[in-house]
Write a protein that holds these residues in place. Structure first.
Motif, PDB file in Angstrom:
ATOM      1  N   GLY A 206       0.680  -1.350  -0.118  1.00 35.30           N
ATOM      2  CA  GLY A 206       0.081  -0.138  -0.011  1.00 35.30           C
ATOM      3  C   GLY A 206       0.918   1.214   0.082  1.00 35.30           C
ATOM      4  O   GLY A 206       0.471   2.425   0.458  1.00 35.30           O
ATOM      5  N   GLY A 207       2.058   1.146  -0.590  1.00 37.40           N
ATOM      6  CA  GLY A 207       3.058   2.507  -0.576  1.00 37.40           C
ATOM      7  C   GLY A 207       3.812   2.647   0.641  1.00 37.40           C
ATOM      8  O   GLY A 207       4.516   3.734   0.793  1.00 37.40           O
ATOM      9  N   LEU A 208       3.620   1.737   1.520  1.00 41.47           N
ATOM     10  CA  LEU A 208       4.322   1.816   2.692  1.00 41.47           C
ATOM     11  C   LEU A 208       5.549   0.506   2.907  1.00 41.47           C
ATOM     12  O   LEU A 208       5.169  -0.614   2.449  1.00 41.47           O
ATOM     13  CB  LEU A 208       3.588   1.553   3.935  1.00 41.47           C
ATOM     14  CG  LEU A 208       2.680   2.876   4.151  1.00 41.47           C
ATOM     15  CD1 LEU A 208       1.481   2.529   5.124  1.00 41.47           C
ATOM     16  CD2 LEU A 208       3.247   4.241   4.613  1.00 41.47           C
ATOM     17  N   ARG A 209       6.654   1.137   3.547  1.00 35.99           N
ATOM     18  CA  ARG A 209       7.606  -0.125   3.525  1.00 35.99           C
ATOM     19  C   ARG A 209       7.451  -0.644   5.145  1.00 35.99           C
ATOM     20  O   ARG A 209       7.631  -0.056   6.001  1.00 35.99           O
ATOM     21  CB  ARG A 209       8.996   0.631   3.443  1.00 35.99           C
ATOM     22  CG  ARG A 209       9.317   1.360   2.237  1.00 35.99           C
ATOM     23  CD  ARG A 209      10.506   2.474   2.376  1.00 35.99           C
ATOM     24  NE  ARG A 209      10.224   3.445   3.056  1.00 35.99           N
ATOM     25  CZ  ARG A 209      11.111   4.367   3.659  1.00 35.99           C
ATOM     26  NH1 ARG A 209      12.177   4.214   3.343  1.00 35.99           N
ATOM     27  NH2 ARG A 209      10.581   5.167   4.436  1.00 35.99           N
ATOM     28  N   PHE A 210       7.096  -1.861   5.068  1.00 34.89           N
ATOM     29  CA  PHE A 210       6.852  -2.666   6.361  1.00 34.89           C
ATOM     30  C   PHE A 210       8.161  -3.507   6.465  1.00 34.89           C
ATOM     31  O   PHE A 210       8.507  -3.996   5.584  1.00 34.89           O
ATOM     32  CB  PHE A 210       5.616  -3.497   6.002  1.00 34.89           C
ATOM     33  CG  PHE A 210       4.427  -2.927   6.276  1.00 34.89           C
ATOM     34  CD1 PHE A 210       3.517  -3.038   7.558  1.00 34.89           C
ATOM     35  CD2 PHE A 210       3.669  -2.343   5.275  1.00 34.89           C
ATOM     36  CE1 PHE A 210       2.551  -2.401   7.539  1.00 34.89           C
ATOM     37  CE2 PHE A 210       2.557  -1.664   5.464  1.00 34.89           C
ATOM     38  CZ  PHE A 210       1.924  -1.537   6.671  1.00 34.89           C
ATOM     39  N   GLY A 211       8.307  -3.507   7.882  1.00 36.98           N
ATOM     40  CA  GLY A 211       9.199  -4.454   8.208  1.00 36.98           C
ATOM     41  C   GLY A 211       8.588  -5.552   9.371  1.00 36.98           C
ATOM     42  O   GLY A 211       7.657  -5.189  10.123  1.00 36.98           O
ATOM     43  N   VAL A 212       8.831  -6.814   9.785  1.00 36.09           N
ATOM     44  CA  VAL A 212       8.503  -7.822  10.413  1.00 36.09           C
ATOM     45  C   VAL A 212       9.780  -8.390  11.277  1.00 36.09           C
ATOM     46  O   VAL A 212      10.603  -8.870  10.633  1.00 36.09           O
ATOM     47  CB  VAL A 212       7.468  -8.843   9.950  1.00 36.09           C
ATOM     48  CG1 VAL A 212       7.082  -9.472  10.767  1.00 36.09           C
ATOM     49  CG2 VAL A 212       6.383  -8.258   8.990  1.00 36.09           C
ATOM     50  N   VAL A 213       9.641  -8.288  12.589  1.00 31.18           N
ATOM     51  CA  VAL A 213      10.604  -9.109  13.553  1.00 31.18           C
ATOM     52  C   VAL A 213      10.037  -9.546  14.429  1.00 31.18           C
ATOM     53  O   VAL A 213       9.064  -8.900  15.006  1.00 31.18           O
ATOM     54  CB  VAL A 213      11.642  -7.876  13.662  1.00 31.18           C
ATOM     55  CG1 VAL A 213      11.232  -6.767  14.707  1.00 31.18           C
ATOM     56  CG2 VAL A 213      12.899  -8.330  14.288  1.00 31.18           C
ATOM     57  N   HIS A 214      10.640 -10.501  15.410  1.00 33.47           N
ATOM     58  CA  HIS A 214      10.023 -11.139  16.697  1.00 33.47           C
ATOM     59  C   HIS A 214      10.198 -10.248  17.706  1.00 33.47           C
ATOM     60  O   HIS A 214       9.440  -9.673  18.410  1.00 33.47           O
ATOM     61  CB  HIS A 214      10.383 -12.308  16.670  1.00 33.47           C
ATOM     62  CG  HIS A 214       9.794 -13.012  17.849  1.00 33.47           C
ATOM     63  ND1 HIS A 214       8.191 -13.285  18.024  1.00 33.47           N
ATOM     64  CD2 HIS A 214       9.995 -13.486  19.235  1.00 33.47           C
ATOM     65  CE1 HIS A 214       8.039 -13.760  19.052  1.00 33.47           C
ATOM     66  NE2 HIS A 214       9.113 -14.067  19.958  1.00 33.47           N
ATOM     67  N   GLU A 215      11.382  -9.704  17.955  1.00 30.46           N
ATOM     68  CA  GLU A 215      11.964  -9.197  19.285  1.00 30.46           C
ATOM     69  C   GLU A 215      12.442  -7.729  18.996  1.00 30.46           C
ATOM     70  O   GLU A 215      13.248  -7.647  18.035  1.00 30.46           O
ATOM     71  CB  GLU A 215      12.740 -10.037  20.037  1.00 30.46           C
ATOM     72  CG  GLU A 215      12.406 -11.349  20.699  1.00 30.46           C
ATOM     73  CD  GLU A 215      13.292 -12.037  21.556  1.00 30.46           C
ATOM     74  OE1 GLU A 215      13.816 -11.325  22.565  1.00 30.46           O
ATOM     75  OE2 GLU A 215      13.761 -13.116  21.413  1.00 30.46           O
ATOM     76  N   THR A 216      12.080  -6.990  19.773  1.00 28.65           N
ATOM     77  CA  THR A 216      12.461  -5.500  19.720  1.00 28.65           C
ATOM     78  C   THR A 216      13.225  -5.177  20.990  1.00 28.65           C
ATOM     79  O   THR A 216      13.753  -3.979  21.149  1.00 28.65           O
ATOM     80  CB  THR A 216      11.474  -4.627  19.556  1.00 28.65           C
ATOM     81  OG1 THR A 216      10.326  -4.656  20.470  1.00 28.65           O
ATOM     82  CG2 THR A 216      10.945  -4.884  17.969  1.00 28.65           C
ATOM     83  N   GLY A 217      13.223  -5.876  22.051  1.00 28.21           N
ATOM     84  CA  GLY A 217      13.947  -5.561  23.566  1.00 28.21           C
ATOM     85  C   GLY A 217      12.772  -5.108  24.312  1.00 28.21           C
ATOM     86  O   GLY A 217      11.694  -5.023  24.146  1.00 28.21           O
ATOM     87  N   ALA A 218      13.369  -4.316  25.371  1.00 29.55           N
ATOM     88  CA  ALA A 218      12.553  -3.852  26.613  1.00 29.55           C
ATOM     89  C   ALA A 218      11.775  -2.726  26.021  1.00 29.55           C
ATOM     90  O   ALA A 218      11.894  -1.919  24.927  1.00 29.55           O
ATOM     91  CB  ALA A 218      13.515  -3.334  27.556  1.00 29.55           C
ATOM     92  N   ALA A 219      10.600  -2.562  26.617  1.00 33.14           N
ATOM     93  CA  ALA A 219       9.646  -1.409  26.126  1.00 33.14           C
ATOM     94  C   ALA A 219      10.357   0.062  26.220  1.00 33.14           C
ATOM     95  O   ALA A 219      10.102   0.897  25.281  1.00 33.14           O
ATOM     96  CB  ALA A 219       8.298  -1.487  27.088  1.00 33.14           C
ATOM     97  N   GLN A 220      11.113   0.178  27.166  1.00 29.21           N
ATOM     98  CA  GLN A 220      11.821   1.341  27.598  1.00 29.21           C
ATOM     99  C   GLN A 220      12.929   1.667  26.505  1.00 29.21           C
ATOM    100  O   GLN A 220      13.736   0.886  26.350  1.00 29.21           O
ATOM    101  CB  GLN A 220      12.147   1.660  28.920  1.00 29.21           C
ATOM    102  CG  GLN A 220      13.081   2.781  29.375  1.00 29.21           C
ATOM    103  CD  GLN A 220      13.501   3.141  30.682  1.00 29.21           C
ATOM    104  OE1 GLN A 220      13.207   2.142  31.327  1.00 29.21           O
ATOM    105  NE2 GLN A 220      14.031   4.157  31.039  1.00 29.21           N
ATOM    106  N   GLY A 221      12.762   2.705  25.791  1.00 30.26           N
ATOM    107  CA  GLY A 221      13.611   2.856  24.655  1.00 30.26           C
ATOM    108  C   GLY A 221      13.556   2.117  23.497  1.00 30.26           C
ATOM    109  O   GLY A 221      14.369   2.328  22.344  1.00 30.26           O
ATOM    110  N   ARG A 222      12.332   1.581  23.068  1.00 30.28           N
ATOM    111  CA  ARG A 222      12.015   0.734  22.100  1.00 30.28           C
ATOM    112  C   ARG A 222      11.878   1.686  20.796  1.00 30.28           C
ATOM    113  O   ARG A 222      12.342   1.140  19.792  1.00 30.28           O
ATOM    114  CB  ARG A 222      10.641  -0.041  22.134  1.00 30.28           C
ATOM    115  CG  ARG A 222      10.441  -0.921  20.970  1.00 30.28           C
ATOM    116  CD  ARG A 222       9.004  -1.750  21.329  1.00 30.28           C
ATOM    117  NE  ARG A 222       9.112  -2.858  22.210  1.00 30.28           N
ATOM    118  CZ  ARG A 222       8.721  -3.372  23.061  1.00 30.28           C
ATOM    119  NH1 ARG A 222       7.152  -2.665  23.441  1.00 30.28           N
ATOM    120  NH2 ARG A 222       8.856  -4.199  23.590  1.00 30.28           N
TER     121      ARG A 222
END
Length: 167
Positions: free
Chosen positions: A79-95
């Motif tokens: 839809g004209g957007l660049r998507f990425g998919v990943v499982h983990e991003t780490g802790a909520a703080q600083g995400r």
């Protein structure tokens, strides 16, 4: 494009089957984005058989068979957007900061792991979306998934769906 976002299905450990509501959404979607922790390859096979397109990654609970079939990070233009998919991003703080630094070329990052729905925007405009889990609510009040529309370079109709308790 109508998109279905899900993650952390954990079949057959957390549930025996995917919820009917999620399967119905699968068939309506132009693409299904799954952010890992499938646990069994049969779930991937099921979604691939029912969905027009599946964009998925492996998670920390996925074994060799799923890791052989799926990448750690997936990317797609929808839809004209660049998507990425990943499982983990780490802790909520600083995400937001971490993800914006790691994925400067994306408009939307779909992630999982926590089973906690998440919808924020990082500095620079990266939208971060976690659909929660349709089968394992953990400390959340409901099992969940997300739907949205991606069209003309914009996200529209972003909706978090609560699933009824399993019987």
């Amino acid at each position: 494009m109508r998109l279905l976002l899900t993650a952390d299905t954990h079949l057959p450990k957390r549930a025996k089957v995917l919820p009917d509501q999620l399967l119905a959404e699968t068939e309506r979607a132009d693409a299904v984005l799954h952010a890992g922790d499938w646990v069994d390859a049969a779930t991937l096979d099921l979604l691939e058989a029912r969905a027009r397109r599946v964009i998925g990654v492996y998670g920390n609970n996925d074994g060799p068979e799923l890791r052989a079939r799926l990448p750690e990070v997936a990317r797609a233009e929808l839809g004209g957007l660049r998507f990425g998919v990943v499982h983990e991003t780490g802790a909520a703080q600083g995400r937001e900061r971490r993800c914006a630094e790691r994925f400067p070329d994306l408009d939307v990052l779909v992630f999982g792991h926590s089973h906690i729905p998440w919808d924020t925007v990082a500095p620079g405009g990266l939208r971060l979306l976690n659909p929660g889990s349709p089968t394992d609510r953990r400390r959340q009040p409901y099992c969940t998934y997300l739907t949205l529309t991606a069209a003309d370079g914009e996200l529209r109709d972003v909706a978090l769906h609560r699933l009824p308790p399993r019987r």
